[in-house]
Structure formats: C-alpha cells, structure tokens
Design an enzyme around this catalytic site. Structure first.
Site, short mmCIF file in Angstrom:
data_model
loop_
_atom_site.label_atom_id
_atom_site.label_comp_id
_atom_site.label_asym_id
_atom_site.label_seq_id
_atom_site.Cartn_x
_atom_site.Cartn_y
_atom_site.Cartn_z
N LYS A 1 2.32 0.68 4.51
CA LYS A 1 2.00 0.96 3.14
C LYS A 1 1.12 2.18 3.01
O LYS A 1 1.03 2.79 1.95
CB LYS A 1 1.29 -0.24 2.51
N ASP B 1 -3.70 7.79 14.89
CA ASP B 1 -4.87 7.50 15.74
C ASP B 1 -4.42 7.08 17.13
O ASP B 1 -4.30 7.92 18.00
CB ASP B 1 -5.86 6.54 15.08
#
Length: 184
Positions: free
Chosen positions: A46, A106
C-alpha cells in the site's frame, strides 16, 4: 492544517515542497526514458499509492497502471525477510516495460523478489523507482534505477508510508518518535 498525528512525529525529513519538486524531476526523467514505450507503472501497495499517483501525473507518457500487494513487515518495524504476494497482477505483462514504483527501498527483499518474479512473467524491461532509498538497511544486492531521496536509518512515515497502517496521510516524510513504535 489540523492533524492528530503531528505529536507522533520527531522531525520532518522531507517537506511537501521538496516532494513536489523531486517528483516533478523524476517524472521528466521517466518521460525521457519511456516516451515511446507505453510503460506499465506498477505500484507496490500500500505504501506507494500516494507517490505513484503523483509520479504518473508528473510523467506525461501514454501508459497504464497496475497494482500488486506484498507483505514482508506484518506490522513490525523491520522486514521479516519473507515476501508474500497478497494481491497479484490482473494483466499479462509479457513484453511490457515495467516501472516498479516503491515507497522505500531498505532491506531490498521485496524488490529483489518482485524483479525476479516479473522477469519470469516475461517483462521486456524492469525499471525500479523508489521514493526513498535507505542503503544502511540493504540485505539484498539491489539498487533503484531512480530514487527520490536517500534517507538515514530512521523509522519514516508519511506520504504513503505507514506504521501499523497509520500515518500514510501525513503530507510529508517524517521520522516517527521511537516511543510510538516501541509501546506494547
């Protein structure tokens, strides 16, 4: 503007104005690369939905959009390392030029998984675009083809990024106060 989330933000890392300017630049870069290829912008849900909407508007090429939902965090602050598809593509991508739009790179687990997944589905090319790049957390050997901002190893929220499904609607990128995500 009133906000009930403001008190949970330690500091602003990227302002609304910085976001607007950089996304406009990114749209121009993508236009130059894809103006004759009718790419498929692919939002990783999302977290990337806000960025994706602005990026597609900033890149005025003939294109279409698709969405895929994956999970590797399960409401935690670090990746579990296991990527699971929770909503798959709804169209054939054979021969398509994909622009994967991600909120943050990340650990690299999600994007490494998705890149391999889309290659096996026959994508002609894959371009990884991320709003935020956090290289300090990289576990997989993957880089973005285009990144908005490099950020330090801090827990960031806003502009689509969440903590436990909250803070996505903060209009900038902020660092969440540690006491918010360490409370039990």
């Amino acid at each position: 503007m009133r906000s009930e989330m403001e008190q949970d933000i330690l500091k602003v890392l990227v302002t609304e104005e910085q976001l607007r300017e950089r996304i406009a630049e990114m749209g121009e870069i993508l236009y130059d690369r894809f103006h004759d290829k009718k790419p498929l912008f692919l939002s990783v849900l999302k977290g990337s939905f806000v960025f994706m909407a602005d990026l597609v508007r900033a890149c005025q090429v003939k294109s279409d959009v698709e969405f895929i939902a994956v999970s590797s965090y399960q409401n935690a602050t670090t990746s579990s390392g296991r990527v699971q598809i929770t909503h798959d593509l709804q169209q054939d991508i054979t021969g398509r030029h994909l622009i994967i739009v991600e909120d943050i790179l990340d650990s690299g687990n999600t994007l490494a998984f998705l890149k391999e997944y889309f290659l096996t589905k026959g994508a002609a090319s894959i371009t990884i675009v991320t709003l935020l790049d956090k290289p300090a957390r990289r576990a997989k050997a993957i880089t973005a083809d285009l990144a908005g901002f490099v950020v330090p190893d801090e827990f960031v929220v806003g502009y689509g990024l969440d903590y436990a499904q909250q803070y996505r609607n903060v209009p900038y990128i902020g660092v969440l106060k540690p006491e918010v995500y360490t409370q039990q």
